[in-house]
Design an enzyme around this catalytic site. Structure first.
Site, PDB file in Angstrom:
ATOM      1  N   GLU A  63       0.757  -1.239  -0.060  1.00 46.56           N
ATOM      2  CA  GLU A  63       0.005  -0.002   0.165  1.00 46.56           C
ATOM      3  C   GLU A  63       0.792   1.355   0.067  1.00 46.56           C
ATOM      4  OE1 GLU A  63      -0.784  -2.538   1.769  1.00 46.56           O
ATOM      5  OE2 GLU A  63      -2.683  -3.008   1.074  1.00 46.56           O
ATOM      6  N   HIS A 132     -10.635  -5.770   9.065  1.00 47.86           N
ATOM      7  CA  HIS A 132     -11.045  -5.497   7.684  1.00 47.86           C
ATOM      8  C   HIS A 132     -12.449  -4.800   7.845  1.00 47.86           C
ATOM      9  CE1 HIS A 132      -8.616  -8.967   7.017  1.00 47.86           C
ATOM     10  NE2 HIS A 132      -8.505  -8.682   5.726  1.00 47.86           N
TER      11      HIS A 132
END
Lengths: 328, 407, 72
Positions: A63, A132
């Site tokens: 990321e 998540h």
């Protein structure tokens, strides 16, 4: 008059990306699994075949790396859309987002804009557990230099992206995971929408319910339930968490004199805290009751379905909070 | 229905405290009427109405401080009265109850005394909105029992119902007089000056030009004119300088206006702010409107009136919000030349130094002439030095033929 | 004259005014104030004060002496 199309939130986001790719050759999409897999929430399905690998780019699981590439591409004149699979993973890219994207305009004395758009999935409800499922958009709303959007309707899912790409500065778009399957009708000619103002989604005179993102639809349900009890609730969809549209918030609360903030994020130091404070600062003398909040429970989001639901704002809780502001 | 809002009396003003209402619900007012006195950092300012109409309600009480732009009163346009009374605070929720009507007479300030404590020692709960409404309607909260809000709190709906009951019972008691605004607060004024001048130097790229202007003709003309007149009718040379500046501004519009939102806006008229020093340390620059259209006698009268009010309080809102350019004169104590700081969002400031004798060269000979150093500080975003030079030259030319200032 | 000065410069300390000092410096008054003083003296005492004589009224002592010669 245009005809209406039956569609879903997911298709609206996809159409928005497709539209942007067609309008502007500088636009490209990159992120984990956005190409061959079609996006982990299937948003970008079919786009690789249509636009090719130059413009739909699969990235490694890195990321910080690919967000940095997005910033570099934006500085270099492109208009990247970076997809981060879920907001929890964006923490790996915090250095790029906060130390670079949000600051470069300032650090360069106004010389370098970063016209970057980052899309992320956010929120709970799909039993994806504590790594998540969090709603961290409030954290990003803390950061000067970023614009934070939370499309909750089909119109906004379809219309916010292009306006965000036209913004010369970084914009973060948070798509709640429980919205992707939401179906409804959308005008065939639906297009770009403003990314400045909150919207009154339902008018009412007794209490203002302020919310955004995934909690909007629960809040509208609560307003419907309140109406059955003779309580007229106004529902304000914040739409933009930074910068906040204080004028719309204050105008509504000044009319109803009561406010309930509904936020899936945690209560401590979150969006709801900010909204309540703004109301205190700007509308204290208009209030007939303390501001109420309905927020996510202060635990990491649980995995079991019943506990996950227990940790989230629900219709019954919103109704109860609204009643309390009326002394009922 | 139109809102009257707290006006902005300069770029540096954030809020104002309403010192005194000069209107009450039901009054008919004309555009330009003085409707209230507001305390600001520049002293007590008289607020003028921008529209004609009938006062429908006062939204804040005397003593309240509100931000610029906040509604302070509501006005029904002429002819709108027939539409019926509207509640001061439009509330969709109150549709079922009869529409409340403002009581005649000025509003009460919020009662200074705290609500009487309950016998059990707990503080009685009254919502902020209920307090606001009670203050606006002039209702004493002490008479209100437990309310209908959370925990028995008195809420705005309770106050509205109580006000209707009181009105049905008889006329409201006479309101107490709000304290007349105090004089100037030089510390507050200093803060306002600091904010405006720091902003000016931060944002405005100034350039400066200076020209020596021969004033012999103007001085002779003035002396001859004043010799025939009693002190009341005499003019100061400042009036000639102002008038010449105004006439030159007609032809040099780039120095008359404001810089707002990244663009120059020409002024709607030639409204010259006159820098007036406040004894003890302070400065305010209120406008005389349409200086180019005033004859010298009127201009003198307006200048005298303005200086007096600037020093004693009593400036009007339009005088502070309307200036399109500023003129400053610092020559009284011998200053030869002043290079000014532009008052934002204006784009120019004219400075006059000492008017007096100087040795000037004329046709190869040194002569002693009445003269002045005239300076221009101007915003380089709007104009350039060349046009600034032409502007100063035009002022100087006009002053060579004082008869042209009579036009 | 002190009354009129107090009206023109209300914040001034007239007790400590030096009688021979320049009023403009002592009281921080400007030409507008000075003209207002001339107007006030003209109204109150009925004395004609031509503009060319203004320099003779710049201190309290000088003004009193001048006004005497003008028959006030």
């Amino acid at each position: 008059m245009s005809t209406a199309l039956e569609t879903t939130y997911r298709e609206c986001v996809r159409e928005a990306i497709r539209d942007a790719l067609q309008r502007d050759p500088r636009v490209f999409l990159m992120g984990e699994d956005v190409g061959h897999y079609g996006g982990c929430y299937a948003v970008s399905k079919g786009l690789l075949a249509e636009f090719g690998e130059e413009r739909i780019r699969d990235t490694p699981l890195s990321e910080n790396g690919f967000t940095g590439i997005g910033i570099g591409a934006a500085l270099g004149g492109l208009r990247p859309i970076v997809e981060i699979m879920t907001v929890n993973f964006s923490f790996l890219a915090l250095d790029q987002i906060i130390n670079n994207a949000a600051t470069l305009l300032h650090m360069s004395g106004g010389a370098f804009n970063v016209p970057l758009v980052i899309r992320m999935a956010t929120g709970a409800g799909r039993q994806l557990a504590a790594q998540h499922s969090h709603s961290m958009e409030g954290w990003y709303a803390h950061i000067p230099g970023l614009r934070v959007l939370t499309p909750a309707t089909l119109e906004d899912a379809r219309g916010m992206l292009w306006t965000a790409l036209e913004d010369p500065d970084p914009v973060l778009i948070f798509e709640h995971v429980m919205l992707y399957n939401r179906a409804g009708s959308l005008a065939a000619d639906a297009g770009p929408v403003d990314i400045e103002r909150a919207a009154v989604r339902r008018e009412g005179g007794d209490v203002t319910l302020l919310t955004y993102g995934g909690a909007l639809h629960k809040t509208l349900e609560a307003a419907e339930a309140l109406a059955a009890e003779g309580i007229s609730a106004e529902v304000v969809d914040l739409r933009v968490l930074r910068p906040l549209d204080e004028a719309t918030i204050v105008a509504s609360v000044a009319r109803t004199r009561r406010a309930v903030v509904v936020d899936e994020g945690w209560r401590s130091g979150g969006v709801s805290a900010e909204i309540a404070t703004r109301i205190m600062e700007r509308a204290f003398w208009e209030l007939d009751a303390p501001v109420e909040r309905v927020c996510g429970a202060e635990v990491p989001i649980p995995y079991p379905a019943h506990l996950e639901q227990a940790a989230l704002p629900q219709v019954a809780g919103i109704v109860a909070a609204a009643r309390r502001t009326l002394g009922r | 229905m139109a809102d009257i809002v707290m006006p902005s009396l300069g770029a540096d003003m954030e809020s104002g405290r309403l010192a005194q209402w000069l209107i009450k619900p039901g009054d008919r007012i004309a555009r330009g009427d003085v409707i209230a006195v507001v305390e600001t950092q520049k002293g007590a300012i008289e607020i003028e109405a921008f529209e004609a109409g009938t006062v429908a309600g006062l939204a804040i009480g005397e003593g309240e401080e509100v931000p610029v732009g906040a509604v302070i009163a509501r006005l029904e346009a002429p002819g709108e009265e027939a539409a019926g009374a509207e509640p001061a605070a439009a509330e969709p929720a109150s549709a079922a109850s009869p529409a409340p009507v403002e009581p005649a007479g000025p509003p009460l300030r919020e009662p200074a005394a705290a609500p009487a404590p309950r016998p059990d020692g707990a503080r009685r709960r009254v919502s902020p909105a209920a307090r606001t409404l009670a203050a606006r309607l002039g209702l004493d909260l002490a008479g209100l029992g437990p309310g209908s809000g959370p925990g028995g709190a008195v809420v705005s709906g309770d106050v509205r119902r109580a006000a209707e009951a009181v009105r049905a019972a008889g006329p409201p008691a006479a309101p107490p007089q709000g304290a007349r605004a105090a004089g100037l607060d030089l510390e507050e004024m200093r803060k306002a000056i600091a904010a405006a001048m720091a902003r000016s130097k931060r944002e405005i790229p100034h350039y400066y030009l200076v020209q020596v202007v021969d004033l012999q003709a103007a001085s002779d003309w003035l002396a001859a004119r004043n010799a025939e007149r009693s002190p009341e009718a005499r003019l100061l040379i400042a009036v000639l300088l102002l008038k010449a500046s105004a006439l030159a501004l007609r032809e040099h519009g780039a120095f008359n206006g404001t810089w707002e939102d990244g663009a120059f806006r020409p002024g709607a008229g030639i409204h010259i702010g006159n820098a007036v020093a406040i004894r003890g340390g302070g400065l305010v620059a209120p406008a005389i409107h349409d200086v180019d259209r005033l004859d010298l006698e009127t201009l003198m009268a307006k200048l005298r009136d303005l200086v007096t009010r600037a020093r004693r309080g009593g400036l009007r809102s339009s005088e502070l919000s309307d200036p399109t350019v500023t003129v400053s004169s610092l020559g009284e104590r011998g200053v030869d030349r002043l290079l000014g700081v532009i008052y934002p969002p204006q784009v120019a400031l004219l400075g006059f130094g000492r008017v007096g004798e100087r040795v000037l060269a004329r046709d190869g000979v040194a002569v002693v002439r009445q003269s002045v150093e005239l300076s221009l500080a101007a915003d380089h975003r709007v104009s350039d030095g060349h046009s600034g030079g032409l502007f100063l030259r035009r002022i100087a030319d006009l002053l060579q033929e004082p008869d042209r200032l009579l036009a | 004259m002190l009354e009129e000065l107090a009206r023109i410069a209300p914040e001034a300390d007239l007790e400590s005014l030096a009688p021979a000092g320049d009023l403009r410096d002592e009281l921080d008054i400007d030409s507008m104030d000075h003209l207002n003083l001339m107007i006030a003296l003209h109204r109150r005492l009925g004395v004609e004060i031509p503009e060319r004589d203004y320099p003779r009224l710049l201190s309290l002592d000088a003004a009193v002496a001048y006004l005497r010669t003008r028959g006030a």
